[in-house]
Design a protein around this motif. Structure first.
Motif, PDB file in Angstrom:
ATOM      1  N   HIS A   1      45.372  -8.723   1.725  1.00 20.41           N
ATOM      2  CA  HIS A   1      46.485  -7.780   1.744  1.00 20.41           C
ATOM      3  C   HIS A   1      47.813  -8.458   2.073  1.00 20.41           C
ATOM      4  O   HIS A   1      48.874  -7.897   1.822  1.00 20.41           O
ATOM      5  N   ASP A   2      47.748  -9.656   2.648  1.00 17.45           N
ATOM      6  CA  ASP A   2      48.973 -10.360   3.042  1.00 17.45           C
ATOM      7  C   ASP A   2      49.323 -11.516   2.113  1.00 17.45           C
ATOM      8  O   ASP A   2      50.255 -12.274   2.395  1.00 17.45           O
ATOM      9  N   VAL A   3      48.558 -11.680   1.021  1.00 18.93           N
ATOM     10  CA  VAL A   3      48.747 -12.859   0.165  1.00 18.93           C
ATOM     11  C   VAL A   3      50.180 -12.981  -0.347  1.00 18.93           C
ATOM     12  O   VAL A   3      50.804 -14.038  -0.241  1.00 18.93           O
ATOM     13  N   TRP A   4      50.730 -11.900  -0.893  1.00 19.33           N
ATOM     14  CA  TRP A   4      52.074 -12.002  -1.468  1.00 19.33           C
ATOM     15  C   TRP A   4      53.128 -12.196  -0.387  1.00 19.33           C
ATOM     16  O   TRP A   4      54.119 -12.909  -0.588  1.00 19.33           O
ATOM     17  N   THR A   5      52.921 -11.590   0.759  1.00 19.85           N
ATOM     18  CA  THR A   5      53.875 -11.769   1.854  1.00 19.85           C
ATOM     19  C   THR A   5      53.870 -13.203   2.350  1.00 19.85           C
ATOM     20  O   THR A   5      54.929 -13.818   2.546  1.00 19.85           O
ATOM     21  N   VAL A   6      52.684 -13.769   2.547  1.00 17.19           N
ATOM     22  CA  VAL A   6      52.615 -15.143   3.044  1.00 17.19           C
ATOM     23  C   VAL A   6      53.058 -16.136   1.965  1.00 17.19           C
ATOM     24  O   VAL A   6      53.619 -17.197   2.277  1.00 17.19           O
ATOM     25  N   TYR A   7      52.823 -15.778   0.708  1.00 15.23           N
ATOM     26  CA  TYR A   7      53.345 -16.623  -0.376  1.00 15.23           C
ATOM     27  C   TYR A   7      54.867 -16.707  -0.296  1.00 15.23           C
ATOM     28  O   TYR A   7      55.465 -17.781  -0.416  1.00 15.23           O
ATOM     29  N   ASP A   8      55.485 -15.568  -0.064  1.00 20.78           N
ATOM     30  CA  ASP A   8      56.944 -15.532   0.046  1.00 20.78           C
ATOM     31  C   ASP A   8      57.417 -16.355   1.241  1.00 20.78           C
ATOM     32  O   ASP A   8      58.402 -17.099   1.145  1.00 20.78           O
TER      33      ASP A   8
END
Length: 329
Positions: free
Chosen positions: A96-103
């Protein structure tokens, strides 16, 4: 600045987490290939652990991305050496946090991420991430680039030297602050946590996850809970149950013993192995009560049983027994 040994056998790796079990799990995955791995699991000594080990690679193995961010920003605000220590940061996250941590990684807050929670489907990936971090640091060092990494957003100048840590008789001082500061900070944090918990409890209804592959049984159990003001969640497999729990942590789980992808005992064992869900009571729902099923379920972490067929009163009694907030309403 001293030369830092960046070979896998000597490079300093620090695994930071609020959970001893999580830190030990990650540490074991790394120790076969990296021989200088240390664990940091006590928030009170986070700064001291970092400064003592001076890691080339910092692995953040926290339950949530927010906790990882708080920890790392806290290092920069409280440590006098993190600003001058060359290191790279790998953060473990859930899907659920993949895109946030990618950013965050693309902006330089962290250097790499590994999709790790709740299941380690690609355990070697974390090793490869550490290898890659050391290789990048080696290439930079050979090119003459030995500058430390930039501070996270919101943190600027290095802090002033901290006062000597005052040892309390019963409570450890928070991150090297004075005893009075630690006690004040602890009281304020407890007050905020209590207020936040009360607000969250008031805003969200109690939730029960029904893990059952038979749609008729799902509807039947759901109808028996009508009028209790409970949010009802459904999952048809053990894997789906864990996914649903990450989406909305329930207050109780009704687990059918027979599931298409696994059995309820094994699903219970997996759920109980995840720190965030360890306290959630799981009631096994079964059409029979053989002794071996009872024993294995209890060993896996089940709290109690419901034997089919059960009526509305029996179900409500069990729910109130394991959900005190429902009993008080």
């Amino acid at each position: 600045m001293e030369d830092t040994d960046l070979t896998p056998k000597r490079a300093a790796v620090l695994v930071a987490s609020e959970s001893v079990a999580d830190a030990e799990l990650v540490g074991k995955l790394l120790q076969d290939e990296f021989h200088n791995v240390r664990l940091s699991t006590k928030p009170d000594f986070a700064v001291e652990d970092f400064e003592a080990h001076r890691p080339s690679v910092l692995v953040l193995a926290f339950d949530t991305l927010e906790a990882a961010q708080r920890y790392y920003i806290g290092l920069y605000r409280l440590s006098t050496v993190v600003h001058e220590t060359r290191h790279r940061v790998v953060v473990l996250c859930n899907k659920h946090d993949v895109w946030t941590v990618y950013d965050l990684c693309s902006k330089g807050h962290f250097d790499d991420y590994v999709l790790f929670w709740p299941a380690t489907n690609d355990a070697p990936r974390i090793r490869m991430s550490v290898h890659q971090a050391l290789r990048i640091m080696t290439v930079k060092a050979e090119a003459g680039d030995v500058a430390p990494r930039a501070a996270p957003a919101g943190v600027s100048a290095p802090p002033a030297p901290r006062p000597a840590r005052v040892e309390a008789q019963t409570d450890t001082v928070v991150l090297g602050a004075t005893l009075a500061d630690a006690q004040a900070a602890k009281s304020a944090a407890q007050a905020r946590q209590s207020t936040s918990g009360q607000a969250e409890a008031a805003s969200q209804p109690l939730a029960v996850l029904i893990v059952e592959d038979d749609e008729f049984q799902q509807k039947l159990i759901g109808r028996l809970m009508n009028g209790l003001g409970i949010e009802i969640l459904f999952a048809g497999t053990g894997a789906e149950a864990i996914e649903r729990m990450w989406e909305r942590k329930p207050d109780l789980v009704l687990m059918d013993v027979g599931l298409p992808d696994t059995n309820g005992v094994e699903a219970t064992r997996k759920i109980k192995s995840i720190a965030q869900f360890g306290h959630v009571p799981i009631l096994m729902v079964t059409g029979h009560s053989e002794r071996n099923i009872v024993v294995e379920s209890l060993k896996a972490g089940a709290a109690d049983f419901l034997v089919k067929p059960f009526d509305k009163n029996t179900l409500h009694e069990k729910l109130r027994q394991f959900m005190p907030a429902l009993a008080a309403s």
